[in-house]
Design a protein around this motif. Structure first.
Motif, PDB file in Angstrom:
ATOM      1  N   LEU A  71      53.287 -12.210  19.811  1.00  0.00           N
ATOM      2  CA  LEU A  71      54.524 -12.652  20.461  1.00  0.00           C
ATOM      3  C   LEU A  71      54.262 -13.044  21.918  1.00  0.00           C
ATOM      4  N   GLU A  72      53.386 -12.295  22.573  1.00  0.00           N
ATOM      5  CA  GLU A  72      53.051 -12.638  23.959  1.00  0.00           C
ATOM      6  C   GLU A  72      52.285 -13.955  24.029  1.00  0.00           C
ATOM      7  N   SER A  73      51.284 -14.131  23.168  1.00  0.00           N
ATOM      8  CA  SER A  73      50.481 -15.359  23.213  1.00  0.00           C
ATOM      9  C   SER A  73      51.277 -16.575  22.755  1.00  0.00           C
ATOM     10  N   PHE A  74      52.330 -16.361  21.953  1.00  0.00           N
ATOM     11  CA  PHE A  74      53.152 -17.469  21.470  1.00  0.00           C
ATOM     12  C   PHE A  74      54.366 -17.709  22.362  1.00  0.00           C
ATOM     13  N   LEU A  87      67.023 -17.422  17.800  1.00  0.00           N
ATOM     14  CA  LEU A  87      65.974 -18.277  18.355  1.00  0.00           C
ATOM     15  C   LEU A  87      66.212 -19.738  17.994  1.00  0.00           C
ATOM     16  N   SER A  88      65.620 -20.612  18.782  1.00  0.00           N
ATOM     17  CA  SER A  88      65.636 -22.035  18.460  1.00  0.00           C
ATOM     18  C   SER A  88      64.796 -22.286  17.217  1.00  0.00           C
ATOM     19  N   LEU A  89      64.962 -23.480  16.633  1.00  0.00           N
ATOM     20  CA  LEU A  89      64.205 -23.821  15.429  1.00  0.00           C
ATOM     21  C   LEU A  89      62.703 -23.749  15.686  1.00  0.00           C
ATOM     22  N   GLY A  90      62.274 -24.261  16.833  1.00  0.00           N
ATOM     23  CA  GLY A  90      60.848 -24.237  17.158  1.00  0.00           C
ATOM     24  C   GLY A  90      60.320 -22.825  17.296  1.00  0.00           C
ATOM     25  N   ASN A  91      61.097 -21.933  17.930  1.00  0.00           N
ATOM     26  CA  ASN A  91      60.650 -20.554  18.090  1.00  0.00           C
ATOM     27  C   ASN A  91      60.688 -19.792  16.768  1.00  0.00           C
ATOM     28  N   VAL A  95      57.549 -17.738  14.978  1.00  0.00           N
ATOM     29  CA  VAL A  95      57.577 -16.423  14.333  1.00  0.00           C
ATOM     30  C   VAL A  95      57.049 -16.526  12.906  1.00  0.00           C
ATOM     31  N   GLN A  96      57.421 -17.605  12.221  1.00  0.00           N
ATOM     32  CA  GLN A  96      56.956 -17.788  10.847  1.00  0.00           C
ATOM     33  C   GLN A  96      55.434 -17.886  10.788  1.00  0.00           C
ATOM     34  N   ILE A  97      54.839 -18.601  11.737  1.00  0.00           N
ATOM     35  CA  ILE A  97      53.383 -18.738  11.712  1.00  0.00           C
ATOM     36  C   ILE A  97      52.708 -17.412  12.081  1.00  0.00           C
ATOM     37  N   ILE A  98      53.372 -16.598  12.924  1.00  0.00           N
ATOM     38  CA  ILE A  98      52.811 -15.283  13.235  1.00  0.00           C
ATOM     39  C   ILE A  98      52.711 -14.436  11.974  1.00  0.00           C
ATOM     40  N   THR A  99      53.716 -14.534  11.093  1.00  0.00           N
ATOM     41  CA  THR A  99      53.663 -13.758   9.852  1.00  0.00           C
ATOM     42  C   THR A  99      52.479 -14.181   8.983  1.00  0.00           C
ATOM     43  N   ALA A 100      52.051 -15.444   9.118  1.00  0.00           N
ATOM     44  CA  ALA A 100      50.899 -15.922   8.356  1.00  0.00           C
ATOM     45  C   ALA A 100      49.582 -15.530   9.012  1.00  0.00           C
ATOM     46  N   LEU A 101      49.629 -15.175  10.304  1.00  0.00           N
ATOM     47  CA  LEU A 101      48.410 -14.867  11.048  1.00  0.00           C
ATOM     48  C   LEU A 101      48.171 -13.382  11.272  1.00  0.00           C
ATOM     49  N   ILE A 102      49.208 -12.575  11.148  1.00  0.00           N
ATOM     50  CA  ILE A 102      49.163 -11.210  11.662  1.00  0.00           C
ATOM     51  C   ILE A 102      48.074 -10.359  11.023  1.00  0.00           C
ATOM     52  N   HIS A 103      47.699 -10.647   9.780  1.00  0.00           N
ATOM     53  CA  HIS A 103      46.709  -9.824   9.086  1.00  0.00           C
ATOM     54  C   HIS A 103      45.290 -10.371   9.190  1.00  0.00           C
ATOM     55  N   ALA A 121      56.832 -28.000  20.641  1.00  0.00           N
ATOM     56  CA  ALA A 121      56.445 -27.095  19.558  1.00  0.00           C
ATOM     57  C   ALA A 121      55.370 -27.714  18.684  1.00  0.00           C
ATOM     58  N   VAL A 122      55.427 -29.045  18.484  1.00  0.00           N
ATOM     59  CA  VAL A 122      54.395 -29.741  17.714  1.00  0.00           C
ATOM     60  C   VAL A 122      53.041 -29.607  18.400  1.00  0.00           C
TER      61      VAL A 122
END
Length: 250
Positions: A71-74, A87-91, A95-103, A121-122
């Motif tokens: 969350l800090e780095s993003f 949150l905005s759509l971009g934010n 969060v969605q991409i963090i769920t794909a990266l967290i593990h 965001a792009v």
């Protein structure tokens, strides 16, 4: 993508990873981002990131630690107690991409990750995907934003009605006999109109684009141009992915 993640059963064929059939354990190490967000809009961001981390086998403490770091780095530090829908759509996409990266995934599978994002965001998403690829994490993503595909991808597959029409080539070269060239030079360029080996497709002051009708005509044009004035540019015009997409869908 859904078959690879085990969400759909294959009617035919198979999906492999590192030369072996994909197993549930293999899929568990993938990072997946669906086109329709798979998050909970009325749940706090930090809670669901911890939840997704635990699903992938992390302890609650480790999942929380990683969630805070991501969350800090993003750029979302201090917002973990907010509801996702605030949150905005971009934010939300971040969060969605963090769920794909967290593990710490071995592979990222992203379905339309740029959909609905603003330019900032792009750029953020593009930079992040490049970084993961440099770290050795393969990134498979789908997108209809072909300029992003052209900018980011090493390899591509283009599907039309379920069939592969283009495979493993992002720099599509036209057939040499039908190639298009661009000539830029000082002075009059009307003499090109009399050349039977080419067909002019675009013309403006100081620049002409032409298609080759007779093999070797491009070298003749270049030689004649050098004799007539200062040539500032001469190159083959590569087919863009947008042009290729239109051609394959005719």
């Amino acid at each position: 993508m859904r078959i690879g993640m085990g969400l759909l059963a294959a009617d035919a064929g198979h999906v492999s990873w590192d030369g072996a059939p994909i197993t549930r354990a293999t899929q568990q190490m993938f990072g997946y981002m669906p086109e329709e967000r798979g998050l909970y809009p009325k749940q706090a961001i930090g809670d669901q990131l911890r939840f997704f981390g635990e699903i992938h086998g992390l302890s609650s403490k480790e999942a929380t630690r990683r969630a805070d770091r991501f969350l800090e780095s993003f750029g979302l530090a201090g917002r973990k107690d907010e509801l996702l829908e605030s949150l905005s759509l971009g934010n939300q996409q971040r969060v969605q991409i963090i769920t794909a990266l967290i593990h710490g995934p071995t592979c990222l599978i992203l379905d339309e990750p740029f959909s609905g994002l603003d330019p900032l965001a792009v750029d953020f998403m593009s930079t992040m995907l490049r970084e993961k690829a440099r770290e050795g994490v393969p990134v498979l993503f789908s997108s209809h934003q072909l300029e992003l595909v052209e900018r980011l991808c090493d390899e591509l597959v283009m599907l039309v009605d379920g069939s592969v029409r283009v495979n493993n080539n992002t720099t599509v070269e036209p057939d040499r006999e039908n190639a298009t060239y661009r000539l830029e030079m000082e002075g009059d360029m009307s003499w090109l109109e009399a050349n039977p080996g080419i067909s002019i497709t675009r013309q403006e002051p100081g620049r002409v684009e032409f298609r080759i009708l007779i093999p070797g005509s491009e070298q003749m044009v270049l030689s004649q141009a050098v004799d007539r004035g200062e040539v500032t540019a001469f190159s083959r015009v590569q087919t863009s992915l947008s042009e290729l997409f239109l051609a394959t869908n005719k």
